[in-house]
Write an enzyme that holds these catalytic residues in place. Structure first.
Site, short mmCIF file in Angstrom:
data_model
loop_
_atom_site.label_atom_id
_atom_site.label_comp_id
_atom_site.label_asym_id
_atom_site.label_seq_id
_atom_site.Cartn_x
_atom_site.Cartn_y
_atom_site.Cartn_z
N LYS A 10 39.64 39.71 42.91
CA LYS A 10 38.36 39.02 42.72
C LYS A 10 38.08 38.00 43.83
O LYS A 10 39.01 37.60 44.55
CB LYS A 10 38.35 38.36 41.34
CG LYS A 10 38.44 39.37 40.18
CD LYS A 10 38.29 38.69 38.83
CE LYS A 10 38.34 39.70 37.69
NZ LYS A 10 38.07 39.06 36.37
N PHE A 58 29.33 34.41 28.63
CA PHE A 58 29.74 34.18 30.01
C PHE A 58 29.25 35.26 30.99
O PHE A 58 29.64 35.26 32.16
CB PHE A 58 31.27 34.05 30.09
CG PHE A 58 32.03 35.23 29.54
CD1 PHE A 58 32.23 36.37 30.29
CD2 PHE A 58 32.55 35.18 28.25
CE1 PHE A 58 32.93 37.46 29.78
CE2 PHE A 58 33.26 36.27 27.74
CZ PHE A 58 33.45 37.40 28.51
N ARG A 86 48.09 46.18 33.08
CA ARG A 86 47.70 45.02 32.25
C ARG A 86 48.91 44.09 32.07
O ARG A 86 48.75 42.86 32.05
CB ARG A 86 47.20 45.49 30.87
CG ARG A 86 45.92 46.32 30.90
CD ARG A 86 44.67 45.56 31.18
NE ARG A 86 44.34 44.57 30.18
CZ ARG A 86 43.19 43.91 30.13
NH1 ARG A 86 42.24 44.13 31.04
NH2 ARG A 86 42.96 43.02 29.20
N THR A 92 44.18 37.27 30.19
CA THR A 92 42.90 36.90 30.81
C THR A 92 42.90 35.43 31.22
O THR A 92 42.45 35.07 32.31
CB THR A 92 41.74 37.15 29.81
OG1 THR A 92 41.86 38.47 29.31
CG2 THR A 92 40.39 36.95 30.47
N ARG A 103 48.26 36.94 37.39
CA ARG A 103 47.34 35.86 36.99
C ARG A 103 48.08 34.52 36.85
O ARG A 103 47.51 33.47 37.16
CB ARG A 103 46.59 36.24 35.71
CG ARG A 103 45.44 37.21 36.00
CD ARG A 103 44.84 37.77 34.74
NE ARG A 103 43.57 38.46 34.97
CZ ARG A 103 43.00 39.25 34.07
NH1 ARG A 103 43.58 39.45 32.89
NH2 ARG A 103 41.85 39.85 34.34
N ASN A 113 39.99 34.52 37.58
CA ASN A 113 41.36 34.92 37.22
C ASN A 113 41.96 35.99 38.13
O ASN A 113 42.78 36.78 37.70
CB ASN A 113 41.43 35.29 35.74
CG ASN A 113 40.52 36.43 35.37
OD1 ASN A 113 39.86 36.99 36.24
ND2 ASN A 113 40.50 36.80 34.11
N HIS A 116 41.13 42.07 38.33
CA HIS A 116 40.63 42.88 37.21
C HIS A 116 41.62 44.02 36.98
O HIS A 116 42.20 44.54 37.94
CB HIS A 116 39.26 43.46 37.56
CG HIS A 116 38.79 44.52 36.60
ND1 HIS A 116 38.19 44.21 35.41
CD2 HIS A 116 38.88 45.88 36.64
CE1 HIS A 116 37.91 45.34 34.76
NE2 HIS A 116 38.31 46.36 35.49
N GLU A 127 35.20 53.09 35.89
CA GLU A 127 35.20 52.03 36.90
C GLU A 127 35.57 52.58 38.28
O GLU A 127 34.97 52.19 39.29
CB GLU A 127 36.16 50.92 36.47
CG GLU A 127 35.64 50.19 35.23
CD GLU A 127 36.66 49.27 34.58
OE1 GLU A 127 36.32 48.65 33.56
OE2 GLU A 127 37.80 49.15 35.09
P1 GDP Z 1 40.10 41.07 31.07
O1 GDP Z 1 40.03 42.49 30.58
O2 GDP Z 1 41.46 40.44 30.92
O3 GDP Z 1 39.59 40.92 32.50
O4 GDP Z 1 39.15 40.18 30.14
P2 GDP Z 1 37.74 40.48 29.43
O5 GDP Z 1 37.41 41.94 29.49
O6 GDP Z 1 37.77 39.80 28.11
O7 GDP Z 1 36.71 39.66 30.33
C1 GDP Z 1 36.26 40.16 31.57
C2 GDP Z 1 36.22 39.03 32.57
O8 GDP Z 1 35.24 38.08 32.15
C3 GDP Z 1 37.51 38.21 32.68
O9 GDP Z 1 38.48 38.78 33.51
C4 GDP Z 1 37.00 36.89 33.22
O10 GDP Z 1 36.76 36.96 34.63
C5 GDP Z 1 35.65 36.77 32.53
N1 GDP Z 1 35.76 35.95 31.31
C6 GDP Z 1 36.39 36.24 30.14
N2 GDP Z 1 36.27 35.24 29.25
C7 GDP Z 1 35.54 34.28 29.87
C8 GDP Z 1 35.06 33.00 29.47
O11 GDP Z 1 35.28 32.53 28.34
N3 GDP Z 1 34.30 32.31 30.38
C9 GDP Z 1 34.03 32.81 31.63
N4 GDP Z 1 33.28 32.09 32.48
N5 GDP Z 1 34.45 34.01 32.03
C10 GDP Z 1 35.22 34.74 31.18
#
Ligand code: GDP
Length: 138
Positions: A10, A58, A86, A92, A103, A113, A116, A127
């Site tokens: 990212k 978000f 993962r 996350t 991470r 973070n 992805h 994707e």
């Molecule tokens: P991942 O699969 O671990 O990447 O997590 P998710 O699918 O839940 O979320 C996708 C992406 O959205 C995350 O990797 C973060 O970059 C972002 N994200 C998730 N939760 C939050 C949050 O509470 N606030 C913000 N600003 N970004 C978030």
């Protein structure tokens, strides 16, 4: 179970100069690179990529961030790729990520973070197809 997953390094991790460190961890984790490119996506492309999160609070912040600078996109191959990747990237929220994960080492917040990783075989295929055509895979 498929043997491929999709990742992005990212904008935060690219800006911090961590492309090399993260690729090293990916190789050390036993993944092979099938496809890779360095590019910046538009806000509109980020919205399309993260469409599943459109109703989340978000979504705006996430798509602003993901289009804010260059990223590295890649398709990775390994047995059990989705789950193993993962595990390698960690939770996350970096505050909850295990020691030794990407991470834990390189993410600075739940939004910025570092990497992805696809959450299912189906999404890995969707994707990967978003970024790469057949001639770009090896
Ligand atoms: P991942 O699969 O671990 O990447 O997590 P998710 O699918 O839940 O979320 C996708 C992406 O959205 C995350 O990797 C973060 O970059 C972002 N994200 C998730 N939760 C939050 C949050 O509470 N606030 C913000 N600003 N970004 C978030």
């Amino acid at each position: 179970m498929s043997n491929r997953t999709f990742t992005m390094i990212k904008p935060d991790a690219v800006k911090a100069g961590n492309i090399g460190n993260i690729l090293q961890m990916i190789y050390a984790g036993g993944f092979r690179i099938v496809a890779m490119k360095y590019l910046q996506i538009s806000k509109q492309q980020a919205e399309k990529f993260y469409e599943v999160h459109a109703s989340r609070p978000f979504y705006g912040e996430l798509t602003d961030f993901m289009s804010s600078g260059p990223i590295v996109a890649a398709i990775l191959e390994k047995d059990n790729a989705v789950i193993d990747f993962r595990t390698l990237i960690g939770a996350t929220n970096p505050a909850q990520a295990e020691e030794g994960t990407i991470r834990k080492k390189y993410a600075t917040s739940i939004s910025e973070n570092a990497v992805h990783g696809s959450d299912s075989d189906e999404n890995a295929a969707i994707e990967g197809n978003f970024f790469f055509n057949g001639l770009e895979r090896f």
